[in-house]
Design a protein around this motif. Structure first.
Motif, PDB file in Angstrom:
ATOM      1  N   UNK A 114      25.663  21.109  -3.962  1.00 11.05           N
ATOM      2  CA  UNK A 114      26.772  19.678  -3.471  1.00 11.05           C
ATOM      3  C   UNK A 114      27.401  20.158  -4.984  1.00 11.05           C
ATOM      4  N   UNK A 115      26.593  20.035  -6.219  1.00 15.78           N
ATOM      5  CA  UNK A 115      27.705  19.654  -7.313  1.00 15.78           C
ATOM      6  C   UNK A 115      28.542  21.247  -7.421  1.00 15.78           C
ATOM      7  N   UNK A 116      28.581  22.309  -6.796  1.00 15.29           N
ATOM      8  CA  UNK A 116      29.220  22.832  -7.322  1.00 15.29           C
ATOM      9  C   UNK A 116      30.314  22.741  -6.286  1.00 15.29           C
ATOM     10  N   UNK A 117      30.002  22.976  -4.865  1.00 13.73           N
ATOM     11  CA  UNK A 117      31.206  22.711  -4.200  1.00 13.73           C
ATOM     12  C   UNK A 117      31.476  21.163  -4.795  1.00 13.73           C
ATOM     13  N   UNK A 118      31.011  20.593  -5.609  1.00 12.74           N
ATOM     14  CA  UNK A 118      31.981  19.272  -5.430  1.00 12.74           C
ATOM     15  C   UNK A 118      32.756  19.603  -6.817  1.00 12.74           C
ATOM     16  N   UNK A 119      32.742  20.541  -8.210  1.00  9.63           N
ATOM     17  CA  UNK A 119      33.187  21.074  -8.664  1.00  9.63           C
ATOM     18  C   UNK A 119      34.761  21.735  -8.140  1.00  9.63           C
ATOM     19  N   UNK A 122      36.911  19.147  -5.926  1.00 11.05           N
ATOM     20  CA  UNK A 122      37.963  18.680  -7.272  1.00 11.05           C
ATOM     21  C   UNK A 122      39.213  19.263  -7.915  1.00 11.05           C
ATOM     22  N   UNK A 123      38.803  20.853  -8.161  1.00  8.32           N
ATOM     23  CA  UNK A 123      39.462  21.505  -9.353  1.00  8.32           C
ATOM     24  C   UNK A 123      40.784  21.863  -8.274  1.00  8.32           C
ATOM     25  N   UNK A 124      40.423  22.247  -6.707  1.00  8.45           N
ATOM     26  CA  UNK A 124      41.490  22.304  -5.777  1.00  8.45           C
ATOM     27  C   UNK A 124      42.101  21.375  -5.242  1.00  8.45           C
ATOM     28  N   UNK A 125      42.063  19.481  -5.593  1.00  8.17           N
ATOM     29  CA  UNK A 125      42.344  18.240  -5.371  1.00  8.17           C
ATOM     30  C   UNK A 125      43.224  18.732  -6.966  1.00  8.17           C
ATOM     31  N   UNK A 126      42.898  18.694  -7.470  1.00  5.59           N
ATOM     32  CA  UNK A 126      43.795  19.156  -9.183  1.00  5.59           C
ATOM     33  C   UNK A 126      45.226  20.134  -8.775  1.00  5.59           C
ATOM     34  N   UNK A 127      44.717  21.474  -8.466  1.00  5.61           N
ATOM     35  CA  UNK A 127      46.045  22.477  -8.403  1.00  5.61           C
ATOM     36  C   UNK A 127      46.560  21.900  -7.389  1.00  5.61           C
ATOM     37  N   UNK A 128      46.274  20.829  -6.465  1.00  3.79           N
ATOM     38  CA  UNK A 128      46.967  21.513  -4.838  1.00  3.79           C
ATOM     39  C   UNK A 128      47.431  18.878  -4.978  1.00  3.79           C
ATOM     40  N   UNK A 129      47.850  18.765  -6.068  1.00  6.30           N
ATOM     41  CA  UNK A 129      48.143  17.103  -5.720  1.00  6.30           C
ATOM     42  C   UNK A 129      48.085  16.586  -5.443  1.00  6.30           C
ATOM     43  N   UNK A 130      46.504  16.821  -5.046  1.00  6.15           N
ATOM     44  CA  UNK A 130      46.067  15.634  -4.236  1.00  6.15           C
ATOM     45  C   UNK A 130      44.808  14.825  -4.040  1.00  6.15           C
ATOM     46  N   UNK A 131      45.487  13.390  -4.490  1.00  8.21           N
ATOM     47  CA  UNK A 131      44.242  12.195  -4.782  1.00  8.21           C
ATOM     48  C   UNK A 131      43.145  12.626  -4.362  1.00  8.21           C
ATOM     49  N   UNK A 142      25.382   8.771 -15.436  1.00  9.22           N
ATOM     50  CA  UNK A 142      25.740  10.275 -14.562  1.00  9.22           C
ATOM     51  C   UNK A 142      24.991  11.529 -15.332  1.00  9.22           C
ATOM     52  N   UNK A 143      24.335  10.708 -17.237  1.00  5.65           N
ATOM     53  CA  UNK A 143      24.184  11.547 -17.270  1.00  5.65           C
ATOM     54  C   UNK A 143      22.827  11.943 -17.118  1.00  5.65           C
ATOM     55  N   UNK A 144      22.511  11.241 -16.584  1.00  5.11           N
ATOM     56  CA  UNK A 144      21.019  11.040 -16.158  1.00  5.11           C
ATOM     57  C   UNK A 144      20.820  12.022 -14.399  1.00  5.11           C
ATOM     58  N   UNK A 145      21.376  12.217 -13.805  1.00  8.78           N
ATOM     59  CA  UNK A 145      21.773  12.394 -12.536  1.00  8.78           C
ATOM     60  C   UNK A 145      22.466  13.762 -11.798  1.00  8.78           C
ATOM     61  N   UNK A 146      23.003  14.207 -13.033  1.00  6.34           N
ATOM     62  CA  UNK A 146      24.381  15.654 -13.021  1.00  6.34           C
ATOM     63  C   UNK A 146      24.020  16.724 -13.334  1.00  6.34           C
ATOM     64  N   UNK A 147      23.806  17.736 -13.317  1.00  7.07           N
ATOM     65  CA  UNK A 147      22.868  18.839 -13.882  1.00  7.07           C
ATOM     66  C   UNK A 147      23.495  19.815 -14.254  1.00  7.07           C
ATOM     67  N   UNK A 148      25.180  20.325 -13.550  1.00  2.43           N
ATOM     68  CA  UNK A 148      25.686  20.448 -13.924  1.00  2.43           C
ATOM     69  C   UNK A 148      27.022  20.596 -14.881  1.00  2.43           C
ATOM     70  N   UNK A 149      26.668  20.672 -15.693  1.00  2.00           N
ATOM     71  CA  UNK A 149      27.826  19.980 -17.004  1.00  2.00           C
ATOM     72  C   UNK A 149      29.328  20.503 -16.524  1.00  2.00           C
ATOM     73  N   UNK A 150      29.949  21.168 -16.706  1.00  2.00           N
ATOM     74  CA  UNK A 150      31.127  21.424 -16.092  1.00  2.00           C
ATOM     75  C   UNK A 150      31.150  19.756 -14.973  1.00  2.00           C
ATOM     76  N   UNK A 152      29.736  17.485 -14.535  1.00  2.00           N
ATOM     77  CA  UNK A 152      30.132  16.299 -15.296  1.00  2.00           C
ATOM     78  C   UNK A 152      30.751  15.790 -16.318  1.00  2.00           C
ATOM     79  N   UNK A 153      31.130  16.932 -16.886  1.00  2.00           N
ATOM     80  CA  UNK A 153      32.955  16.325 -17.313  1.00  2.00           C
ATOM     81  C   UNK A 153      33.897  16.597 -16.435  1.00  2.00           C
ATOM     82  N   UNK A 154      34.049  16.958 -15.565  1.00  2.00           N
ATOM     83  CA  UNK A 154      35.208  16.372 -14.612  1.00  2.00           C
ATOM     84  C   UNK A 154      35.438  15.145 -13.955  1.00  2.00           C
ATOM     85  N   UNK A 155      34.318  14.738 -13.645  1.00  2.00           N
ATOM     86  CA  UNK A 155      33.779  13.186 -13.001  1.00  2.00           C
ATOM     87  C   UNK A 155      34.079  12.291 -14.538  1.00  2.00           C
TER      88      UNK A 155
END
Length: 234
Positions: A114-119, A122-131, A142-150, A152-155
């Motif tokens: 799910x984290x990978x899908x969320x990441x 986010x990237x797709x929304x940024x590229x397509x101008x989707x809010x 967030x640091x305690x519960x997010x495993x994917x560093x990339x 976490x950085x996006x969020x």
């Protein structure tokens, strides 16, 4: 290609949810002002709304969806309490919409797929101008519960605002407001009894109020103190 609309998703939105029907305590004035600006904005944005359980996040997120629809925006509303059982494919192609609203982000954190899908979303929304509008509950950082560093950085780059729970001094006013919005006849003695003998958590008070209204309607009775005692086992 025509954009899909929220109607293709199996998640119903409470049509009564709106900014007007959301009780705005003084603590939340800045948040509601910001939301009103964002939904009317033609530019894409990213926002996380954090609030403790019972603060009204889910109702507010549905209100945001209805406000966006009123501005002609095509959107998806994804409540993770239900969507988490459907698989990460639910995130596919969402970035083709004008906006995506995801409720209860915390439920998918610490889950690698799910984290990978969320990441990716986010990237797709940024590229397509989707809010992208996310709600986040829980007390852990967030640091305690997010495993994917990339991820976490996006969020952490997103705008972050807090939804404050209704405080005790505003509960009376808040319940009056909700009663009026839902066309529930709750008189002052019954309101005071409910506040004195029930939880002080606003979301649960609202649930109890709706249950009382349904019970009163089924019995063809008014909401009275005896009915409150019977219905809520007080």
């Amino acid at each position: 290609m025509n954009k899909p609309t929220q109607l293709i998703f199996p998640f119903q939105i409470n049509q009564k949810a709106s900014f007007e029907s959301f009780f705005c305590s003084p603590d939340n004035l800045d948040l509601m002002t910001r939301l009103a600006d964002l939904v009317a904005n033609k530019n894409a944005y990213e926002l996380i709304i954090h609030g403790e359980e019972g603060s009204g996040k889910s109702f507010l997120m549905q209100g945001i969806c209805n406000e966006l629809s009123a501005f002609g925006k095509q959107l998806a509303f994804i409540p993770m309490k239900k969507a988490i059982n459907m698989g990460v494919e639910i995130f596919q192609n969402l970035a083709s919409l004008d906006a995506v609203c995801i409720d209860d982000l915390q439920l998918i954190l610490a889950k690698e797929e799910w984290e990978t899908a969320m990441f990716n979303l986010i990237n797709e929304c940024q590229q397509s101008n989707c809010s992208l509008m996310l709600s986040l509950g829980g007390t852990k950082s967030l640091e305690a519960v997010t495993k994917l560093p990339d991820l976490l950085s996006r969020i952490k780059r997103m705008e972050f605002m807090t939804l404050r729970a209704v405080q005790d001094e505003h509960l009376n006013q808040a319940l009056d407001f909700v009663s009026e919005q839902l066309d529930i006849n709750l008189e002052k003695p019954e309101l005071e009894f409910l506040l004195k003998h029930q939880t002080r958590k606003f979301s649960l008070l609202v649930e109890n109020l709706i249950s009382l209204d349904k019970q009163a309607a089924s019995l063809k009775r008014k909401i009275t103190i005896p009915l409150i005692k019977e219905t809520l086992n007080l």
